[in-house]
Motif scaffolding. Structure first.
Motif, PDB file in Angstrom:
ATOM      1  N   PHE A  72      86.738  48.523  24.187  1.00 52.33           N
ATOM      2  CA  PHE A  72      86.252  48.968  25.486  1.00 52.33           C
ATOM      3  C   PHE A  72      85.173  48.014  26.004  1.00 52.33           C
ATOM      4  N   HIS A  73      84.355  47.502  25.104  1.00 52.33           N
ATOM      5  CA  HIS A  73      83.328  46.519  25.455  1.00 52.33           C
ATOM      6  C   HIS A  73      83.963  45.282  26.088  1.00 52.33           C
ATOM      7  N   HIS A  74      85.006  44.770  25.461  1.00 51.31           N
ATOM      8  CA  HIS A  74      85.683  43.592  26.009  1.00 51.31           C
ATOM      9  C   HIS A  74      86.356  43.905  27.345  1.00 51.31           C
ATOM     10  N   LEU A  75      86.972  45.054  27.444  1.00 46.80           N
ATOM     11  CA  LEU A  75      87.608  45.468  28.691  1.00 46.80           C
ATOM     12  C   LEU A  75      86.574  45.531  29.824  1.00 46.80           C
ATOM     13  N   LEU A  76      85.444  46.172  29.581  1.00 48.73           N
ATOM     14  CA  LEU A  76      84.405  46.289  30.602  1.00 48.73           C
ATOM     15  C   LEU A  76      83.831  44.924  30.985  1.00 48.73           C
ATOM     16  N   GLU A  77      83.571  44.086  29.997  1.00 49.71           N
ATOM     17  CA  GLU A  77      82.996  42.779  30.310  1.00 49.71           C
ATOM     18  C   GLU A  77      83.958  41.922  31.130  1.00 49.71           C
ATOM     19  N   HIS A  78      85.233  41.943  30.792  1.00 45.79           N
ATOM     20  CA  HIS A  78      86.195  41.163  31.572  1.00 45.79           C
ATOM     21  C   HIS A  78      86.382  41.758  32.966  1.00 45.79           C
ATOM     22  N   ALA A  79      86.322  43.070  33.072  1.00 40.13           N
ATOM     23  CA  ALA A  79      86.395  43.701  34.391  1.00 40.13           C
ATOM     24  C   ALA A  79      85.186  43.300  35.237  1.00 40.13           C
TER      25      ALA A  79
END
Length: 110
Positions: A72-79
């Motif tokens: 989720f951390h990676h998803l949020l950062e890329h978003a």
């Protein structure tokens, strides 16, 4: 856990997150000051884009504390990266197509 991962997990990562958090908040604060002086849509879009930097740091801190998963951390950062890019492109587009600089004193006299 090896010595290198302990150094990164216990010292380097929290230090980097703290520094980037402070710097991103300072930059965001400067952007807000500029926005209040200029009051233009381009400055608003840039301020919002710089706000995503603070958001990225927050997401990193939440992941470090185990409050969000790594995925989720990676998803949020890329978003947030995508949102930042869109906001910056919108600011440039808007400034080039709709906002015009104030005429100089010489141009007003003509």
């Amino acid at each position: 856990m090896s010595q290198g991962s302990t150094l990164i997990g216990d010292i380097a990562l929290p230090t980097v997150l703290a520094i980037t958090g402070i710097v991103s908040l300072i930059v965001l604060g400067l952007a807000v000051v500029a926005l209040t002086q200029r009051r233009s849509r381009s400055y608003l879009l840039i301020t919002m884009a710089l706000g995503t930097l603070a958001g990225r740091t927050l997401v990193g801190g939440l992941a470090m504390e185990g409050m969000v998963t790594v995925v989720f951390h990676h998803l949020l950062e890329h978003a947030l990266d995508g949102v930042m890019a869109i906001l910056l492109l919108a600011a440039v587009y808007y400034a080039r197509t709709t906002e015009r600089p104030n005429p100089t004193i010489n141009e007003q006299d003509s």
